[in-house]
Scaffold this active site. Sequence first.
Site, PDB file in Angstrom:
ATOM      1  N   HIS A  16       0.793  -1.193   0.089  1.00 34.86           N
ATOM      2  CA  HIS A  16      -0.084  -0.022  -0.001  1.00 34.86           C
ATOM      3  C   HIS A  16       0.807   1.169   0.077  1.00 34.86           C
ATOM      4  CE1 HIS A  16      -2.898  -2.890   2.097  1.00 34.86           C
ATOM      5  NE2 HIS A  16      -3.571  -2.460   1.280  1.00 34.86           N
ATOM      6  N   LEU A  44       3.049  -9.441  -0.618  1.00 30.40           N
ATOM      7  CA  LEU A  44       2.219  -8.938   0.508  1.00 30.40           C
ATOM      8  C   LEU A  44       0.898  -8.596   0.463  1.00 30.40           C
ATOM      9  CD1 LEU A  44       5.040  -6.138   1.396  1.00 30.40           C
ATOM     10  CD2 LEU A  44       5.075  -8.526   1.804  1.00 30.40           C
TER      11      LEU A  44
END
Length: 274
Positions: free
Chosen positions: A33, A180
């Site tokens: 992110h 991830l």
Amino acid sequence: MQILSSIPELRAALKNQGRIVFVPTMGNLHAGHISLMEQASAHGDTVVASIFVNRLQFGPNEDFDKYPRTFQADCDKLAAAGVKVLFAPTECDLYPEPQEYFVEPPAIQNVLDGEFRPGHFRGVATVVSKLFNCVQPAAALFGKKDYQQLMVIRNMTRQMALPIEIIGGATVRAEDGLALSSRNGYLSAAERAEAPRLYRLLNEIRDAVLAGERDTIKLENAAIAQLTAAGWKTDYVAVRQQSDLAMPNALDAPLVVLAASRLGATRLIDNIEI
Ligand code: PAF
């Protein structure tokens, strides 16, 4: 960083802020992110992120209730990554009445992840279009790890003539190759050690196709068999065309290999472009 939950306050705060670049998330932020937030600054003047765990995209037996919520840590990471405004609506802010109008994606919502998560992409398309209406960005970034989601959003934006540039961000991986994901936190130590197998198998398929193997079904089945032998329960391993996620017509078209498989109770997805 300004943190806002109401739509009118958000709209007021975003007036005259130049070119707005938006990164929607469900929180529990990781380096993937943050890499999107950092890329976002290069595409405009004001980076806006959102955190909203969207009930509409979870099936009745999925992990909506236990989805990790780490708001304070997320705020610290966003501020450090240069995000100017965080939109963090409650369910009452975003769905003040039951949502009865939906964005219904076409047949692409029923294949691959859509086959195993009915209604998921309808929930994603609906919330993303609503978030787009709230933020009114010039550009928005989505991770390529959710490859089918990126395609659904790209197609929706084009077909609805939304004036928003959709940008895909490269998947960020741990040193051992595991993509991830907020859901990696559900893995036990033994499952975490096993998890990189998925990415290794995707690479083996890509290498075989690049070496000239034309029987993609054989490659998919061999990968599924290896996962099963190692204790995984696989939804799909699929070699598809990048353009529309259809079965490949010609192997010289750009391809992508995608997979979704469960380790214990945790469903992991990954993909690599060929
Ligand atoms: O990828 C996600 O985190 C979510 O699907 C999104 C795009 C924020 C919509 O809820």
